[in-house]
Design an enzyme around this catalytic site. Sequence first.
Site, PDB file in Angstrom:
ATOM      1  N   LYS A 184      11.626  35.789  18.253  1.00 40.67           N
ATOM      2  CA  LYS A 184      11.846  35.869  19.701  1.00 40.67           C
ATOM      3  C   LYS A 184      11.489  34.541  20.376  1.00 40.67           C
ATOM      4  O   LYS A 184      10.727  33.732  19.838  1.00 40.67           O
ATOM      5  CB  LYS A 184      11.006  36.997  20.309  1.00 40.67           C
ATOM      6  CG  LYS A 184      11.388  38.386  19.801  1.00 40.67           C
ATOM      7  CD  LYS A 184      12.732  38.825  20.304  1.00 40.67           C
ATOM      8  CE  LYS A 184      13.094  40.256  20.007  1.00 40.67           C
ATOM      9  NZ  LYS A 184      13.361  40.583  18.613  1.00 40.67           N
TER      10      LYS A 184
HETATM   11  C1  PLP Z   1      16.198  45.293  21.815  1.00 37.64           C
HETATM   12  C2  PLP Z   1      15.028  45.412  20.884  1.00 37.64           C
HETATM   13  N1  PLP Z   1      14.192  46.446  21.005  1.00 37.64           N
HETATM   14  C3  PLP Z   1      13.115  46.579  20.220  1.00 37.64           C
HETATM   15  C4  PLP Z   1      12.835  45.661  19.234  1.00 37.64           C
HETATM   16  C5  PLP Z   1      11.668  45.891  18.345  1.00 37.64           C
HETATM   17  O1  PLP Z   1      10.684  44.931  18.470  1.00 37.64           O
HETATM   18  P1  PLP Z   1       9.690  44.639  17.256  1.00 37.64           P
HETATM   19  O2  PLP Z   1      10.446  43.904  16.217  1.00 37.64           O
HETATM   20  O3  PLP Z   1       8.624  43.802  17.898  1.00 37.64           O
HETATM   21  O4  PLP Z   1       9.177  45.949  16.788  1.00 37.64           O
HETATM   22  C6  PLP Z   1      13.688  44.554  19.070  1.00 37.64           C
HETATM   23  C7  PLP Z   1      13.489  43.476  18.101  1.00 37.64           C
HETATM   24  O5  PLP Z   1      13.064  43.341  17.105  1.00 37.64           O
HETATM   25  C8  PLP Z   1      14.821  44.425  19.890  1.00 37.64           C
HETATM   26  O6  PLP Z   1      15.687  43.403  19.745  1.00 37.64           O
END
Ligand code: PLP
Length: 357
Positions: A184
């Site tokens: 990110k």
């Molecule tokens: C739109 C969206 N929601 C949720 C997530 C989940 O985040 P994490 O990877 O930190 O669990 C992500 C990315 O990984 C995402 O792109």
Amino acid sequence: MTRINVTKPFFPPIEEYNEYLHKIWEDEQLTNQGPFVVELEAAAKKYLGISDFQFVANGTLALQLALRALDITDGEVITTPFTYVATTSAILWERCTPVYVDIEPETFCIDTDKIEAAITPLTKAIMAVHVFGFPCNIEKIQEIADRHNLKVIYDAAHAFGATHKGKSLLDFGDISICSFHATKLFHTVEGGGIIAQDPAVSNKLDIMKRFGHNGDTHLALGINAKNSELHAAMGLCNLKYIDDLIAKRKTLHEQYTKELHNKFKLPKIQDTSVYNYSYYPVTFDTGADMNKAIKALNEKDIFPRRYFYPSLNTLPYLGTTKDCPISEDIASRILCLPFYAGLEEQVVNNICEVLKK
Ligand SMILES: Cc1ncc(COP(=O)(O)O)c(C=O)c1O
């Protein structure tokens, strides 16, 4: 040839991270709301201009906590099919039913004109996504939620640093969440943020994210969604570079747009929003054109990514869901191009040359 991926994590200077490590070694606190977690939470609030912010293990758990903290443990959650699978997984994992509403072709966000038709007596919440950091129609979503007594959760995983009408995009809905995964724009290796508007909900989240107890007093069912000092330290290092990273991405964004605006449908940035330059999606006329472009880029060791594919209403492990023709169509022909601070201008030119051919 150096392989070019769709994204590349930012690494702060190692000496800066080392300074934090030395401090952690001195203090001998690795986790459990240590000083760097507290410092990161304060720094994020200051940077984003928001009054609530908790640092958690990742964005997926943040979404799950959001549902729990709002007492949504069954029923239907209206959501978008055009997002990363984690948005849907969080709903399903919490034993709720995702109800998909199609997206707007311009912003790729949930189409607010279609939400009301999807509301049933079982609907508890709207979980919308500011996909690629583009704001949803926030005012309309709130108006619908108020009229039908629904909660609003924003998956703002991509929205760190983006604003809507002068306010952080993380400051809307009952709860907004963010992801700080390594790929990110702002990252803590793994991590997430959760922001609640109601201090009572924020307090509940705080208890829930650390097993539901305060010392020997057990208050509610909890889970382990805390994050560590090592992750917070990475966040503190990276936060110092965020404005610079956004500025570099803006330059690359403009370079791509200058080269490609005649050829492709490019992301539309709304007038009310300051963009964070988190992604560079391009939509091809057909899936066949997109596949040709992928092949030509791969031959040059360049690896864009099909974000987001498939449209989540077509996931094989769901029961019957409604068709979402716009999302399905866009998912079949959209590609995110390599995009990260540090991507060389020459590489962007090469990518554009291949695409123009
Ligand atoms: C739109 C969206 N929601 C949720 C997530 C989940 O985040 P994490 O990877 O930190 O669990 C992500 C990315 O990984 C995402 O792109």
